[in-house]
Design an enzyme around this catalytic site. Structure first.
Site, PDB file in Angstrom:
ATOM      1  CB  SER A 319      39.997  16.714  37.605  1.00 43.13           C
ATOM      2  OG  SER A 319      39.427  16.300  38.811  1.00 43.13           O
ATOM      3  CG  ASP A 330      48.301  29.908  43.406  1.00 41.20           C
ATOM      4  OD1 ASP A 330      48.683  30.327  42.297  1.00 41.20           O
ATOM      5  OD2 ASP A 330      47.094  29.827  43.726  1.00 41.20           O
ATOM      6  CE  LYS A 344      35.507  16.481  36.708  1.00 36.95           C
ATOM      7  NZ  LYS A 344      35.988  16.405  38.114  1.00 36.95           N
TER       8      LYS A 344
END
Length: 419
Positions: A319, A330, A344
């Protein structure tokens, strides 16, 4: 008329469905809608014992006609006195269960209150963190709090919560019931049975006040700082920033962020922490039921700490842990070490409902990393995969540079980044 309360209305299916309105006895409405949020002004009109509602509202009521029939029949014919409040609560739980989503459910007023108490990091219990696997239904101990009752009793990370008391066999579905039992009054005992190496082990544990620390940190060497973030709850974002500033002031040029066994929490706290290392951009992209990607819900701003980053993840990192990992990978050049994360990739909203203190949690969106990578049921594969040796359950001292093979690798990677 409050839509969430429709299920509690006993509709009399009348023949009188003329024009664009339907007629319902006012006494029925008043008996079933006992809430300050419901007033006669939300009706088309009310005259004496008769209420006129729009055809649209009437058609909504008709969808619940079977439920109302059963409600009436039980109150009339069940062999003992019914508990109407309980029937309504279970009907509400049933509505949420009908979504067929393990992350969407109803909180009773007591459960909703406890949710916020736990978020603050203080409660009376045994001192463990549990992760439920919705597929296997197993509930695994992923953290035993330092100095807590469970640690003193002998509970270990990796134990499977098997039974609480004499007859509650625990699974992902009834985990909240088990948690309710393990909590209670200070200095009272509870019997808890775990599975360890396929053998049952029962401990009698004395409940005590548990204070949950969300963040721990220290310098590993003169250039590398280490921050373990256990969950996105309480004031973890502020604690993390304080730890980061302390490490940088001590000379840290690289930070290892340990998100292993961090099952997630509040997304906005992930945004706050990511913003410490990112310039202006998106934490993640959300996809709602409109199928469009939205990138403006969780923005980061210009200004960041100039350090190298290595992130530790494992199969229990989920999560918000995955949101933070994806964003820093990124957008901040973070290198990841460990094993593939849980996967998740959906976000839930938590909302109050009614006027009695209840609430509900509902999945509202799927998320993608800033680079467009999906996470749900996929996970994040680390740049350096380092599985634990056979027989190693990951139970170490904090910042164990001698036995924690994943941390040892993270330090090696950081050394390369700093040279």
């Amino acid at each position: 008329m409050k839509k969430k309360r429709l299920f509690v209305l006993t509709i009399l299916i009348l023949a009188l469905t003329l024009s664009s309105c339907s007629v319902i006895p006012a006494s029925t409405l008043e008996a079933m809608f006992r809430t300050d949020e419901y007033t006669p002004s939300s009706l088309s009109s009310m005259q004496g014992d008769t209420v006129m509602i729009s055809r649209e509202e009437y058609e909504k009521y008709k969808q619940f006609s079977e439920m109302f029939d059963i409600f009436d029949a039980a109150n009339e014919s069940f062999y003992v006195e019914t508990n109407k409040e309980q029937m309504i609560e279970y009907a509400t739980r049933g509505l949420m269960a009908g979504l067929d989503d393990p992350y969407s459910f109803y909180y009773s007023p007591k459960e909703y209150e406890e949710l916020w108490e736990e978020d603050e990091g203080k409660y009376v219990g045994i001192g463990v963190m549990i992760q439920a696997n919705m597929e296997t239904q197993e509930c695994t101990i992923i953290r035993v709090f330092e100095g807590g009752p469970a640690q003193e009793a002998g509970v270990r990370r990796g134990d499977i919560l098997y039974r609480v008391g004499e007859d509650l066999y625990v699974n992902a579905t009834n985990l909240q019931d088990a948690v309710d039992i393990m909590r209670g009054e200070p200095e009272t005992n509870v019997d808890v049975t775990f599975l360890r190496d396929n053998e049952e082990i029962t401990f009698t544990i004395t409940r005590r006040q548990v204070n949950v620390n969300q963040v721990e940190s220290q310098m590993l060497d003169r250039r590398t700082g280490y921050i373990a973030l256990y969950e996105f709850a309480g004031h973890c974002d502020e604690e993390f920033e304080k730890a980061l500033n302390t490490l940088v002031s001590q000379g840290a040029e690289g930070i290892i962020i340990d998100l292993r066994d961090n099952s997630g929490g509040w997304v906005d706290q992930a945004r706050y922490i990511a913003d410490l290392f990112m310039d202006e951009g998106e934490l993640c992209y959300l996809k709602y039921r409109d199928e469009e990607k939205h990138g403006d819900e969780y923005k980061t701003k210009d200004g960041k700490v100039d350090v190298k980053l290595v992130i530790l993840i494992n199969e229990h990192s989920a999560s918000s842990s995955e949101i933070l990992t994806g964003a820093l990978r990124d957008c901040a050049g973070a290198v990841t070490v460990g094993v593939k994360s849980y996967g998740k990739g959906i976000i839930q909203g938590v909302f109050p409902v009614g006027n009695k203190g209840a609430g509900y949690q509902m999945t509202i969106a799927q998320y993608f990393t800033p680079g467009g990578s999906a996470v749900h049921k996929v996970g994040i594969t680390p740049d350096y995969e380092v599985p634990l040796p056979e027989g190693d359950n990951g139970t170490y001292e904090f910042a164990d540079r001698k036995n924690d093979v994943q941390l040892i690798k993270a330090i090696e990677v950081m050394d390369e980044l700093l040279h």
